[in-house]
Design a protein around this motif. Sequence first.
Motif, PDB file in Angstrom:
ATOM      1  N   CYS A  58      66.133  86.287  24.716  1.00 34.84           N
ATOM      2  CA  CYS A  58      65.473  87.323  25.530  1.00 34.84           C
ATOM      3  C   CYS A  58      64.097  86.850  25.996  1.00 34.84           C
ATOM      4  CB  CYS A  58      65.348  88.627  24.742  1.00 34.84           C
ATOM      5  SG  CYS A  58      66.900  89.504  24.534  1.00 34.84           S
ATOM      6  N   ALA A  59      63.369  86.188  25.123  1.00 37.50           N
ATOM      7  CA  ALA A  59      62.047  85.680  25.483  1.00 37.50           C
ATOM      8  C   ALA A  59      62.159  84.602  26.561  1.00 37.50           C
ATOM      9  CB  ALA A  59      61.333  85.128  24.251  1.00 37.50           C
ATOM     10  N   ALA A  60      63.168  83.727  26.441  1.00 39.56           N
ATOM     11  CA  ALA A  60      63.377  82.687  27.458  1.00 39.56           C
ATOM     12  C   ALA A  60      63.704  83.321  28.808  1.00 39.56           C
ATOM     13  CB  ALA A  60      64.489  81.732  27.027  1.00 39.56           C
ATOM     14  N   ALA A  61      64.518  84.366  28.783  1.00 44.98           N
ATOM     15  CA  ALA A  61      64.862  85.066  30.022  1.00 44.98           C
ATOM     16  C   ALA A  61      63.625  85.744  30.612  1.00 44.98           C
ATOM     17  CB  ALA A  61      65.966  86.086  29.773  1.00 44.98           C
ATOM     18  N   ALA A  62      62.839  86.386  29.755  1.00 40.89           N
ATOM     19  CA  ALA A  62      61.630  87.072  30.224  1.00 40.89           C
ATOM     20  C   ALA A  62      60.621  86.085  30.805  1.00 40.89           C
ATOM     21  CB  ALA A  62      60.996  87.866  29.085  1.00 40.89           C
ATOM     22  N   ASP A  63      60.573  84.890  30.238  1.00 40.95           N
ATOM     23  CA  ASP A  63      59.665  83.854  30.738  1.00 40.95           C
ATOM     24  C   ASP A  63      60.196  83.172  31.991  1.00 40.95           C
ATOM     25  OD1 ASP A  63      57.910  84.387  28.696  1.00 40.95           O
ATOM     26  OD2 ASP A  63      58.406  82.596  27.521  1.00 40.95           O
ATOM     27  N   GLU A  64      61.436  83.516  32.373  1.00 40.76           N
ATOM     28  CA  GLU A  64      62.081  82.959  33.559  1.00 40.76           C
ATOM     29  C   GLU A  64      62.111  81.434  33.543  1.00 40.76           C
ATOM     30  OE1 GLU A  64      60.238  84.767  36.991  1.00 40.76           O
ATOM     31  OE2 GLU A  64      61.048  86.738  36.487  1.00 40.76           O
ATOM     32  N   LEU A  65      62.406  80.882  32.361  1.00 39.95           N
ATOM     33  CA  LEU A  65      62.535  79.432  32.253  1.00 39.95           C
ATOM     34  C   LEU A  65      63.800  78.985  32.976  1.00 39.95           C
ATOM     35  CD1 LEU A  65      61.671  78.990  28.466  1.00 39.95           C
ATOM     36  CD2 LEU A  65      60.189  78.555  30.426  1.00 39.95           C
ATOM     37  N   SER A  66      63.728  77.850  33.638  1.00 43.22           N
ATOM     38  CA  SER A  66      64.908  77.342  34.348  1.00 43.22           C
ATOM     39  C   SER A  66      65.907  76.794  33.330  1.00 43.22           C
ATOM     40  CB  SER A  66      64.506  76.232  35.325  1.00 43.22           C
ATOM     41  OG  SER A  66      64.171  75.040  34.618  1.00 43.22           O
ATOM     42  N   TRP A  67      67.180  76.751  33.741  1.00 46.18           N
ATOM     43  CA  TRP A  67      68.217  76.198  32.861  1.00 46.18           C
ATOM     44  C   TRP A  67      67.978  74.718  32.630  1.00 46.18           C
ATOM     45  CZ3 TRP A  67      69.828  79.787  30.157  1.00 46.18           C
ATOM     46  CH2 TRP A  67      70.100  81.043  30.677  1.00 46.18           C
ATOM     47  N   GLU A  68      67.389  74.053  33.595  1.00 49.07           N
ATOM     48  CA  GLU A  68      67.066  72.630  33.414  1.00 49.07           C
ATOM     49  C   GLU A  68      65.994  72.459  32.345  1.00 49.07           C
ATOM     50  OE1 GLU A  68      65.345  68.940  36.004  1.00 49.07           O
ATOM     51  OE2 GLU A  68      66.892  70.194  36.912  1.00 49.07           O
ATOM     52  N   ALA A  81      73.171  74.633  28.414  1.00 49.00           N
ATOM     53  CA  ALA A  81      72.041  75.450  27.974  1.00 49.00           C
ATOM     54  C   ALA A  81      72.267  76.903  28.366  1.00 49.00           C
ATOM     55  CB  ALA A  81      70.737  74.934  28.574  1.00 49.00           C
ATOM     56  N   ARG A  82      72.734  77.120  29.583  1.00 45.97           N
ATOM     57  CA  ARG A  82      73.006  78.483  30.048  1.00 45.97           C
ATOM     58  C   ARG A  82      74.084  79.138  29.184  1.00 45.97           C
ATOM     59  NH1 ARG A  82      74.268  80.503  36.200  1.00 45.97           N
ATOM     60  NH2 ARG A  82      74.396  82.694  35.666  1.00 45.97           N
ATOM     61  N   ALA A  83      75.138  78.399  28.898  1.00 46.98           N
ATOM     62  CA  ALA A  83      76.217  78.939  28.060  1.00 46.98           C
ATOM     63  C   ALA A  83      75.708  79.278  26.660  1.00 46.98           C
ATOM     64  CB  ALA A  83      77.375  77.939  27.988  1.00 46.98           C
ATOM     65  N   ARG A  84      74.878  78.410  26.099  1.00 40.05           N
ATOM     66  CA  ARG A  84      74.370  78.655  24.748  1.00 40.05           C
ATOM     67  C   ARG A  84      73.453  79.869  24.719  1.00 40.05           C
ATOM     68  NH1 ARG A  84      72.526  73.966  21.054  1.00 40.05           N
ATOM     69  NH2 ARG A  84      74.724  73.520  21.417  1.00 40.05           N
ATOM     70  N   VAL A  85      72.503  79.941  25.642  1.00 38.15           N
ATOM     71  CA  VAL A  85      71.566  81.067  25.667  1.00 38.15           C
ATOM     72  C   VAL A  85      72.316  82.371  25.936  1.00 38.15           C
ATOM     73  CG1 VAL A  85      69.600  82.073  26.890  1.00 38.15           C
ATOM     74  CG2 VAL A  85      69.569  79.646  26.257  1.00 38.15           C
ATOM     75  N   THR A  86      73.262  82.324  26.847  1.00 36.79           N
ATOM     76  CA  THR A  86      74.064  83.519  27.140  1.00 36.79           C
ATOM     77  C   THR A  86      74.830  83.966  25.904  1.00 36.79           C
ATOM     78  OG1 THR A  86      74.246  82.892  29.461  1.00 36.79           O
ATOM     79  CG2 THR A  86      75.872  84.454  28.626  1.00 36.79           C
ATOM     80  N   SER A  87      75.352  83.011  25.145  1.00 33.86           N
ATOM     81  CA  SER A  87      76.073  83.383  23.923  1.00 33.86           C
ATOM     82  C   SER A  87      75.133  84.045  22.916  1.00 33.86           C
ATOM     83  CB  SER A  87      76.778  82.172  23.297  1.00 33.86           C
ATOM     84  OG  SER A  87      75.864  81.312  22.653  1.00 33.86           O
ATOM     85  N   TYR A  88      73.885  83.584  22.862  1.00 31.75           N
ATOM     86  CA  TYR A  88      72.908  84.210  21.962  1.00 31.75           C
ATOM     87  C   TYR A  88      72.604  85.635  22.411  1.00 31.75           C
ATOM     88  CZ  TYR A  88      71.840  79.531  20.104  1.00 31.75           C
ATOM     89  OH  TYR A  88      71.917  78.282  19.530  1.00 31.75           O
ATOM     90  N   LEU A  89      72.537  85.840  23.707  1.00 34.29           N
ATOM     91  CA  LEU A  89      72.233  87.175  24.237  1.00 34.29           C
ATOM     92  C   LEU A  89      73.313  88.187  23.913  1.00 34.29           C
ATOM     93  CD1 LEU A  89      70.804  86.269  27.752  1.00 34.29           C
ATOM     94  CD2 LEU A  89      69.548  87.339  25.874  1.00 34.29           C
ATOM     95  N   PHE A  90      74.572  87.732  23.895  1.00 34.59           N
ATOM     96  CA  PHE A  90      75.680  88.684  23.772  1.00 34.59           C
ATOM     97  C   PHE A  90      76.429  88.626  22.452  1.00 34.59           C
ATOM     98  CE2 PHE A  90      75.004  88.106  28.354  1.00 34.59           C
ATOM     99  CZ  PHE A  90      74.720  89.425  28.667  1.00 34.59           C
ATOM    100  N   ARG A  91      75.919  87.849  21.486  1.00 28.14           N
ATOM    101  CA  ARG A  91      76.566  87.839  20.167  1.00 28.14           C
ATOM    102  C   ARG A  91      76.367  89.181  19.484  1.00 28.14           C
ATOM    103  NH1 ARG A  91      74.770  82.874  16.621  1.00 28.14           N
ATOM    104  NH2 ARG A  91      76.166  83.869  15.165  1.00 28.14           N
ATOM    105  N   ARG A  92      77.369  89.582  18.750  1.00 24.38           N
ATOM    106  CA  ARG A  92      77.283  90.859  18.014  1.00 24.38           C
ATOM    107  C   ARG A  92      77.223  90.623  16.549  1.00 24.38           C
ATOM    108  NH1 ARG A  92      79.638  95.540  21.122  1.00 24.38           N
ATOM    109  NH2 ARG A  92      79.779  94.723  23.200  1.00 24.38           N
TER     110      ARG A  92
END
Length: 92
Positions: A58-68, A81-92
Amino acid sequence: MIRVVEHQTVPLPIALTELLDQLETQLTLLADQALLAALKTVAALDRLTRHVGKEAACAAAADELSWETIGTALGLSPEKARARVTSYLFRR
């Protein structure tokens, strides 16, 4: 090539690296000696990593860091990186 990637990634703090090494050693021993206690410990670690992973994502998204940028820091391609961060966002 591996040294180049390692040089570009975000280093883990030494104390945390040592702690992770100790944790791996202890969990391996525990799995051999007390299987159910090892499973309980893994479940606790899973809850912890889900919580912290989501906060960091969430912090990475809020900081608008690029996937690169994220990929370079983690030693991954931007797509991974996008797949990993997205998985962290939606893990239950």
